[in-house]
Design an enzyme around this catalytic site. Structure first.
Site, PDB file in Angstrom:
ATOM      1  N   GLY A 255      35.277  34.065  45.939  1.00  0.00           N
ATOM      2  CA  GLY A 255      34.404  34.601  45.190  1.00  0.00           C
ATOM      3  C   GLY A 255      35.608  35.576  43.889  1.00  0.00           C
ATOM      4  CD  GLU A 256      41.651  37.321  43.462  1.00  0.00           C
ATOM      5  OE1 GLU A 256      42.225  37.194  42.888  1.00  0.00           O
ATOM      6  OE2 GLU A 256      41.754  37.171  44.903  1.00  0.00           O
ATOM      7  CB  ALA A 257      37.865  36.466  38.666  1.00  0.00           C
ATOM      8  CB  ILE A 260      36.372  31.383  40.057  1.00  0.00           C
ATOM      9  CG1 ILE A 260      35.949  31.659  40.764  1.00  0.00           C
ATOM     10  CG2 ILE A 260      35.721  30.440  39.025  1.00  0.00           C
ATOM     11  CD1 ILE A 260      34.470  32.528  41.317  1.00  0.00           C
TER      12      ILE A 260
END
Length: 1325
Positions: A255-257, A260
């Site tokens: 979920g952490e940008a 990703i």
């Protein structure tokens, strides 16, 4: 999997479905081979689910029912039915496991192999995994034992799977720690590529969400793993959309940008590398990948209301290809592909879980049992809404079909049961315990108790100690014997189950026996209360106060019924009950027990009538059928239980102890090896209880031990065995350590009765018997010592052949015991008799009556005492049996010679030397050396030390008077006896003792040096006896040693003596020395008085000591000179020239020393004056000189006359003339006639005028006249030829002698004779 889903559904199950599944599982579990095969092929397979484990845990969940506070669709009846059926399934499973085990082992015909040891239990295995994370290395030998190899391989597979699952679980919680653990345990390689491969293969249990989080980490190793993970994909010729879909199938994007971003950046790089012509740069692929992820979320997330259109997607991606646009057709096709077919990730392998609350009876401690079971109940949705489960199962089947064909494993090694038990024992224990605690249904509780019995059977046979003890302890707690007021029928059934376990699995219970025997003890106690029988303490001898208390405690159930209440603390404690582990009762009990509780207690006791004494006794009688390991474990446990009963501070009991004695009697006929192991345990028990502070308990136990020993001594023991000794060892230890007089006396009486009635069977036990009596001999109580010696006397007089018929060590213990009795302080007769018995023992030893001593029959007839290589009595390791017997006997007697009691000293001294004299011919020369150094010499070392102390004391205080002027009469007599015995012994065994002549002579000379006349007389007598008996047999070297010892004695004290005389220098002469000269030449008393007055103020404190030392020194020198003279005269013909030379040196040194002492004129004057002041007698210095030269002359005359050959060789005649010259010169010097010997050239003689002699001088010359006469006669006896040879030196001396004034007619007559018969004829010629 569907069955498991139904089984694990607890909250909202379908009763029909679940009951169907349970019935099916019960049928499956009934086939033992199927159960084994399921565990083998699934739970031990890394790629397969743990079906057996899930079944067992599911059954546990069902047996416990829904958690408290939760809602369920089941009625109470349905819930009970499911619980009962689940427990039944568990019982069938453990029963099938036991049946399969019995079939494989063929129990009854063979025992369990030793490779199944308890130290490889599940707890230790799990602990090793948790601590080290490393599997133990396995070394397999398939060519040797297939079954063992099969079990080892299975163990490796199972352990590998367990450890892998642990690593996966840790990874799902803490990814970095999980990877580190997997690398450490070698489940994964330590390179990023290997870790990436592990994650990509999506090992069962790995969370796809956690994989994505780990791949997005920025730590160096995790980043390298992510790169390796992405690089493992091949996107060549793959559409971009398909590549993203393929890439994201194995994990869920974090979920952490930033995470990703890192993953998509690497993906873009890899895609462009695989498809170099697809985009201008990797930046294009990176931006497009982000757009595709956003589109997938927007299109398929129901929470997004405004969906992205195709035009919006195309617009958002304008200019991303290095400022250029990608073809709209390409972007449109990509949009349609994503919208129509969602990019799906695999679902997580784990579902949300919640723990089920435990509500268990704390009395049973079941909350700790459930903590052993690591299971969780899952909150589940109804089956109708669980289509995902069906799809997941289908996917697993498809995955299986893609693999190679599976192998179906079959095992016949019972080792697999260990792993199965490790999985199922916790759930089974919890299920049985909770059901048994919460349910009173007879059918349900019976099933649970059967489960306990089957579980104990399996775990006991498999030697799984922790699991076995857990089941036995739980079953024992359920008996409620510790709180009888709360007992029910199910608790009585538990008691029956415990008894069944004891009988059926006794061989394998080991430490668990303690819980079973504790239950039996408690049953017997409750039965006694029910029968109204008195407490066991009545069997023990108690004080009057304790007896009254026990009488009050013996109130039975009948009195409880009548009174309705009780006050006795012990009974109150039983009625009220306590914890299972409590070992004492009645300590904290107070107050009255209400009638209702008493009634309930009585009713519960009636339940116990179902269990009779026969059932209890059957357990103990069955001990005869236990195997060797089983009986030892049984005895250990029974000893522990009995210990707690007997040592109870408030209510000691003898039930278990009585059974222990019965067990020992039942099993006494077992093979020696097993019995020895049993007795090691029993021996320690008897010692511990025998040392109890409770006198009644200790007496009861020691009496029981005596009765048991009487039984045991009925058995014959072969030679060189040690069983009888080990059996009697507890008596020895208790005798040595007990503080109780009564116990020690009881032991002595028991041993006495045992020995006198079973003397022929004691055998090796004699060692323990003598050790007991040795301790009794040193006892502080007279009765104990006297009773022990009374028996000891009978043993030696009557049963001595039995003592030594088996081994020689018993003889040694007998000797040590007798020596201990010689130290008895209560009765001198005991000591003297013990010494006499020692001589009797020596006689038997010399006669070779030690029975079997480990020698061959050829050696039994003659006593070979030592090995030639032995040199030390105490330290030799090669001592043969007989020598090992002689050493303690002789050493003990040697030490007794220094006893403080004269009678014992004298008796032991005579016995010792009589033994050596009578039996010394059996000893070798080497052994004699040891005897002299370790046994004989220490005796005389002590005597010599006393002599030296006496000499010192006499010198330090010469004027003091003692009760015994000649020393202690007793010591003198003993020393004289010792010296005579030594010489007699040396003479008797001279042939082997010849090397010890130096030691013997040294001892006699030490006596000679004593200031006590009795010692010196003894020494002189001993020396004359020694030389008189052996002089003719002495070798030249032995004569030399003899005379050198005397020479050393004569010369060694001279330097110290001269140093002492120097202390007289502190006494100064008055200024007018002429007055001192007049002391010797005048009889004027006025002159002496004046000199005395001059010295009265000087320090004269040293004079008495000097005078005393002078007298002692002179006496010693003269005594040595006299001994040498008399000895040499008697044996002159046996003396060689070398030895004669030593004798001459002795006479010369003594005479020279005497002359030197008399030449100290000033010293003599000081001493004479000081002696006048102190009223002391002058030291006999003149006598010393006269006698020294007289002995010298006599020796030379005898030598010249009786040994002419040696005399001529040594030119002794010349030495005789020189001595005579020296005597003439000394006489002339003291007559104040100054004689100067003429030199080589002839000079005229000078005439000296001599004054008339004073009275003092005349007296001294008169004392010297006999020596002068002797010298003149010696010269006259030489003959004319000899006189002519020495006339040149003698003539002037003889002329001067004629000129001297003589008061002795003998001198004048001797001078006349020498001139007439000797010199005259020579001159006339």
């Amino acid at each position: 999997m569907l069955f498991l889903r139904v089984l694990e559904n607890i909250l909202q199950p379908s009763f029909l479905q679940k009951m169907t599944v349970l019935n099916l599982l019960e049928k499956i579990a009934g086939d033992s081979q199927i159960i084994i095969d399921i565990f083998l092929n699934y739970d031990c397979d890394v790629d397969s689910p743990n079906i057996f484990e899930r079944v067992v845990n599911g059954l546990l969940k069902t047996s416990l029912g829904p958690p408290p506070g939760s809602t369920t669709t089941l009625s109470a009846v349905q819930d009970f039915s499911l619980r009962h059926e689940s427990v039944t399934c568990l019982v069938v499973i453990i029963k099938s496991m036991g049946a399969w085990m019995d079939q494989q082992l063929k129990i009854g015909d063979s025992d369990l192999p030793k490779n199944f040891e308890s130290d490889s239990s599940a707890e230790r295995q799990s602990a090793s995994f948790a601590e080290d994370g490393v599997l133990p290395d396995c070394d397999f030998h398939p060519e040797i034992n297939y079954e063992f190899s099969d079990a080892a391989t299975l163990e490796q597979r199972r352990a590998y799977k367990i450890e892998l699952q642990k690593g996966v679980s840790l990874f799902n919680r803490k990814p970095s720690k999980g990877i580190e653990f997997l690398i450490k345990t070698k489940k994964v390689g330590n390179s990023p590529e290997e870790v990436a491969s592990f994650l990509k293969n999506n090992t069962a249990g790995l969370s796809e969400t956690v994989i994505g989080d780990y791949l997005g980490e920025r730590e160096e190793f995790a980043l390298r793993v992510m790169h390796a993970y992405v690089d493992s994909f091949n996107f060549k010729s793959m559409d971009f959309g398909e590549a993203i879909r393929f890439f994201l199938r194995g994990f869920r994007l974090p979920g952490e940008a930033q995470k990703i971003d890192r993953i998509m950046e690497k993906f873009a790089e890899r895609y462009c590398k695989c498809n170099p012509n697809s985009f201008t740069s990797a930046d294009t692929a990176y931006v497009l990948a982000y757009s595709v992820i956003m589109l997938n979320t927007d299109a398929h997330n129901i929470m997004v209301k405004d969906k992205m259109s195709k035009s919006d997607f195309i617009r958002n991606n304008r200019g991303i290809d290095d400022g250029k646009d990608l073809p709209e057709e390409y972007l449109g096709a990509l949009y349609d592909q994503i919208v129509k077919n969602e990019i799906k990730m695999n679902s997580d392998s784990s579902a949300p879980q919640s723990k089920q609350a435990n509500s268990l009876n704390k009395l049973l401690g079941l909350d700790g049992i459930l903590n052993l079971v690591s299971w969780k109940q899952t909150e589940e949705k109804p089956l109708g809404a669980n289509g995902l489960l069906i799809r997941h199962i289908q996917e697993q089947f498809k995955a299986k079909t893609g693999k190679t064909e599976s192998v179906y494993h079959v095992v016949s090694d019972v080792g697999i049961l260990r792993f199965m038990v490790e999985v199922c024992w916790g759930p089974m224990l919890a299920a049985f315990s909770v059901t048994l605690d919460q349910s009173d249904d007879r059918l349900a509780t019976t099933q649970c108790l059967q489960g306990f019995r089957y579980a104990v059977h399996v775990t006991a046979v498999m030697c799984m100690q922790t699991q076995r003890d857990a089941f036995v302890t739980s079953a024992a707690k359920f008996t409620f014997l510790h709180c009888a007021a709360d007992m029910k029928q199910k608790n009585v059934d538990a008691v029956k189950a415990i008894i069944s376990m004891a009988i059926e699995d006794g061989n394998h219970l080991q430490e668990a026996w303690e819980h079973i025997l504790t239950c039996l003890s408690r049953i017997e106690r409750l039965q006694l209360l029910g029968e109204g029988a008195p407490a066991d303490a009545g069997l023990l001898t108690l004080s009057s106060t304790e007896a009254d208390e026990k009488k009050a405690k013996s109130v039975g159930i009948q009195s409880l019924k009548k009174k309705g209440s009780i006050r006795n603390p012990a009974v109150i404690a039983v009625v009220r009950g306590g914890s299972y582990d409590s070992t004492t009762v009645g300590v904290n009990s107070s107050g009255l027990v209400p009638p209702e509780q008493i009634k309930q207690f009585i009713a519960n006791l009636n339940l116990l009538e179902q269990i009779g004494n026969s059932e209890l006794n059957h357990v103990f009688a069955h001990s005869q059928r236990l195997n060797s390991e089983g009986i030892v474990a049984f005895v250990k446990a029974l000893c522990k239980v009995s210990m707690s009963e007997l040592l109870s501070p408030t209510d000691p009991r003898v039930f278990s102890f009585t059974k222990l004695v019965e067990i020992a009697h039942y099993n006494m006929n077992r093979i020696r090896l097993v019995w020895s192991r049993m007795w090691n345990v029993l021996s320690d028990f008897f010692v511990s209880v025998g040392l109890s502070k409770n006198l009644s308990v200790a007496s009861f136990v020691m009496d029981s031990l005596w009765q048991l020993a009487m039984k045991f001594l009925e058995r014959e023991e072969l030679a060189n065995y040690n069983f009888q000794n080990e059996f009697l060892r507890p008596f020895v230890i208790v005798m040595q350590k007990s503080d109780s007089i009564e116990i020690r006396e009881l032991i002595v009486r028991c041993i006495s009765q045992m020995v006198l009635s079973r003397a022929s069977n004691v055998k090796s036990g004699w060692r323990s018997v003598f050790m007991v009596y040795t301790a009794a001999a040193a006892d502080e109580q007279k009765n104990v010592a006297l009773l022990a010696f009374e028996t000891m006397e009978k043993i030696v007089r009557v049963h001595f052949p039995h003592v030594t018929e088996t081994e020689a060590t018993t003889f040694t213990e007998c000797v040590r015991c007798l020596i201990k009795f010689t130290n008895s302080r209560f009765n001198k007769d005991i000591s003297l008799n013990a010494v006499a018995f020692l001589r009797f023992c020596a006689l038997k030893l010399a006669e070779g009556e030690l029975g079997c001593t480990g020698k061959s029959s050829d050696d039994c007839s003659s006593v070979s005492v030592v090995d030639k290589d032995d040199s030390d009595v105490q330290n030799s390791t090669d001592i043969d049996d007989h020598r090992s017997c002689w050493v303690p006997l002789l050493t003990g007697l040697s030490k007794l010679t220094s006893d403080s009691r004269p009678a014992i000293q004298r008796s032991s001294l005579k016995v010792l030397f009589n033994i050596l004299k009578d039996h010394g011919h059996l000893f070798s020369q080497t052994f004699w050396i040891s005897v002299f150094s370790s046994i004989i010499l220490p005796i005389f070392n002590g005597a010599c030390e006393k002599i030296d102390m006496e000499v010192k004391d006499k010198q330090d205080s010469p004027t003091s008077k003692s009760l015994h002027p000649d020393g202690s009469t007793q010591d003198i007599e003993i020393s004289e006896v010792a010296a005579r015995c030594l010489v007699d012994l040396f003479i008797c065994h001279y042939s082997v003792l010849r090397p010890q002549i130096s030691n013997v002579v040294s001892i006699l000379i030490d006596y000679l040096r004593s200031s006590t006349r009795s010692y010196t007389n003894t020494a002189v007598t001993a020396i004359f006896r020694l030389t008189g008996e052996l002089g003719s047999r002495f070798s030249e070297d032995e004569w030399r040693k003899f005379f050198l010892a005397l020479k050393e004695a004569a010369t060694s004290t001279v330097p110290e003596f001269m140093t002492l005389l120097s202390t007289m220098d502190d006494i100064k002469l008055p200024g007018n020395s002429q007055s001192f000269a007049n002391i010797e030449t005048s009889s004027d008393d006025g002159i002496i008085n004046d000199a005395v007055k001059d010295l009265e103020d000087d320090n004269l404190q040293t004079v008495p000591s000097v005078v005393s030392r002078m007298r002692s020194h002179i006496e010693l020198q003269l005594l040595i000179s006299q001994v040498v003279k008399d000895t040499s005269k008697k044996h002159i013909q046996f003396l060689s020239a070398a030895n004669m030379n030593v004798v001459v040196e002795i006479f010369s040194s003594v005479a020279s020393h005497a002359q030197q002492l008399n030449s100290e004129t000033t010293l003599r004057k000081k001493i004479r004056v000081a002696c006048s002041i102190l009223e002391l007698t002058d030291p006999p210095t003149v006598r010393f000189e006269n006698k020294a030269y007289r002995n010298y002359l006599h020796f030379l005359q005898d030598s010249v006359k009786n040994n002419p050959t040696v005399s001529a060789e040594m030119n002794l005649e010349s030495q005789l003339v020189e001595v005579c010259e020296k005597i003439f010169q000394i006489y002339l010097n003291h007559a104040h006639h100054h004689y100067m010997q003429p030199k080589s050239e002839m000079k005229p003689l000078v005439t000296h005028w001599t004054l008339p002699l004073g009275l003092g001088k005349k007296g001294e010359l008169a004392a010297r006249s006999p020596l002068l006469v002797l010298a003149l006669k010696a010269l006259s006896g030489l003959g004319r030829d000899s006189l002519r040879k020495y006339m040149a030196n003698l003539y002037h001396l003889l002329v001067d002698l004629v000129r001297v004034e003589h008061n002795s007619a003998e001198v004048e007559h001797a001078l006349t004779n020498i001139f007439q018969s000797g010199i005259g004829p020579i001159i006339m010629q």
